[in-house]
Design a protein around this motif. Structure first.
Motif, PDB file in Angstrom:
ATOM      1  N   PHE A   1       0.829  -1.210   0.000  1.00 48.31           N
ATOM      2  CA  PHE A   1       0.000   0.000   0.000  1.00 48.31           C
ATOM      3  C   PHE A   1       0.858   1.253   0.000  1.00 48.31           C
ATOM      4  O   PHE A   1       0.514   2.243  -0.612  1.00 48.31           O
TER       5      PHE A   1
ATOM      6  N   MET B   1      -8.646   0.214  -4.189  1.00 49.83           N
ATOM      7  CA  MET B   1      -8.581  -0.919  -3.254  1.00 49.83           C
ATOM      8  C   MET B   1      -9.563  -0.726  -2.102  1.00 49.83           C
ATOM      9  O   MET B   1     -10.295  -1.625  -1.736  1.00 49.83           O
ATOM     10  N   TRP B   2      -9.568   0.492  -1.538  1.00 49.78           N
ATOM     11  CA  TRP B   2     -10.485   0.781  -0.430  1.00 49.78           C
ATOM     12  C   TRP B   2     -11.924   0.567  -0.844  1.00 49.78           C
ATOM     13  O   TRP B   2     -12.715   0.005  -0.106  1.00 49.78           O
TER      14      TRP B   2
ATOM     15  N   VAL C   1     -12.583  -3.207  -1.125  1.00 51.88           N
ATOM     16  CA  VAL C   1     -12.569  -3.835   0.204  1.00 51.88           C
ATOM     17  C   VAL C   1     -13.779  -3.386   1.017  1.00 51.88           C
ATOM     18  O   VAL C   1     -14.472  -4.202   1.629  1.00 51.88           O
TER      19      VAL C   1
ATOM     20  N   LYS D   1      -6.742  -2.852   8.323  1.00 55.63           N
ATOM     21  CA  LYS D   1      -5.843  -1.961   7.596  1.00 55.63           C
ATOM     22  C   LYS D   1      -5.322  -2.720   6.375  1.00 55.63           C
ATOM     23  O   LYS D   1      -4.921  -3.881   6.476  1.00 55.63           O
ATOM     24  N   CYS D   2      -5.355  -2.069   5.215  1.00 57.54           N
ATOM     25  CA  CYS D   2      -4.855  -2.700   3.995  1.00 57.54           C
ATOM     26  C   CYS D   2      -3.332  -2.672   3.992  1.00 57.54           C
ATOM     27  O   CYS D   2      -2.737  -1.616   4.183  1.00 57.54           O
TER      28      CYS D   2
ATOM     29  N   GLU E   1      -1.228  -4.988   1.606  1.00 54.89           N
ATOM     30  CA  GLU E   1      -0.698  -5.172   0.263  1.00 54.89           C
ATOM     31  C   GLU E   1      -1.763  -5.698  -0.681  1.00 54.89           C
ATOM     32  O   GLU E   1      -2.773  -6.267  -0.252  1.00 54.89           O
ATOM     33  N   PHE E   2      -1.517  -5.494  -1.961  1.00 53.15           N
ATOM     34  CA  PHE E   2      -2.321  -6.062  -3.038  1.00 53.15           C
ATOM     35  C   PHE E   2      -1.467  -7.143  -3.661  1.00 53.15           C
ATOM     36  O   PHE E   2      -0.260  -6.960  -3.813  1.00 53.15           O
TER      37      PHE E   2
ATOM     38  N   VAL F   1      -6.245  -8.733  -1.520  1.00 55.39           N
ATOM     39  CA  VAL F   1      -5.733  -7.722  -0.597  1.00 55.39           C
ATOM     40  C   VAL F   1      -5.487  -8.389   0.749  1.00 55.39           C
ATOM     41  O   VAL F   1      -6.319  -9.171   1.229  1.00 55.39           O
TER      42      VAL F   1
ATOM     43  N   LEU G   1      -5.273  -7.823   4.606  1.00 56.61           N
ATOM     44  CA  LEU G   1      -5.792  -6.896   5.616  1.00 56.61           C
ATOM     45  C   LEU G   1      -5.291  -7.341   6.978  1.00 56.61           C
ATOM     46  O   LEU G   1      -5.109  -8.530   7.226  1.00 56.61           O
TER      47      LEU G   1
ATOM     48  N   ILE H   1     -10.716  -9.766  -3.930  1.00 62.23           N
ATOM     49  CA  ILE H   1     -11.622  -8.615  -3.954  1.00 62.23           C
ATOM     50  C   ILE H   1     -12.581  -8.633  -5.146  1.00 62.23           C
ATOM     51  O   ILE H   1     -13.469  -7.795  -5.215  1.00 62.23           O
TER      52      ILE H   1
END
Length: 139
Positions: A10, A21-22, A25, A63-64, A66-67, A76, A78, A95
């Motif tokens: 991230f 991403m947010w 997610v 909390k994110c 990495e992808f 993702v 978390l 996702i």
């Protein structure tokens, strides 16, 4: 799949990528009833003494970190601190499909001094990956 396996932290993402991403997610975080568990993730949850609700809570408010993309599966990682515990819950969710790939615990103090930065690709274009995957009509 077009991508073997690539990862991006991230902290390496552009604002557009972070918002994308947010959005994805958070969408699953508001629809936790639609989230599926693989057999592997259920086994891991049992082994690690994590509850299903802790996993869903991590999706909803974790909390994110990495992808990563594996084959056609965009994922993702978390992480969420457990209340009053020394271990955080870590969850990997696809996702696109809302599938929990795996879940495990990690020591809260582990700030990843041992992080292998060479496995991350800061040039990974998440936007084009996601538009190519969704274009295939999978969601």
């Amino acid at each position: 799949g077009v991508w073997m396996e690539s990862r991006k932290l991230f902290s390496q993402m552009s604002l557009e990528e972070i918002y994308l991403m947010w959005d994805l997610v958070n969408d699953w975080g508001t629809r936790t009833n639609d989230i599926q568990f693989t057999k592997h993730s259920m086994d891991r949850v049992r082994q690690k003494h994590i509850t299903k609700s802790e996993v869903l809570d991590t999706v909803a408010s974790g909390k994110c970190i990495e992808f990563h993309i594996k084959g056609d599966s965009p994922r993702v990682l978390l992480r969420k601190q457990r209340w009053n515990q020394t271990y955080d819950i870590c969850v990997v969710i696809d996702i696109l499909t809302g599938t929990i790939v795996t879940a495990y615990t990690n020591h809260s103090n582990d700030e990843h001094d041992t992080l292998h930065t060479e496995i991350y690709d800061e040039d990974l274009d998440i936007g084009s990956i996601m538009s190519r995957l969704t274009y295939k009509g999978r969601c």
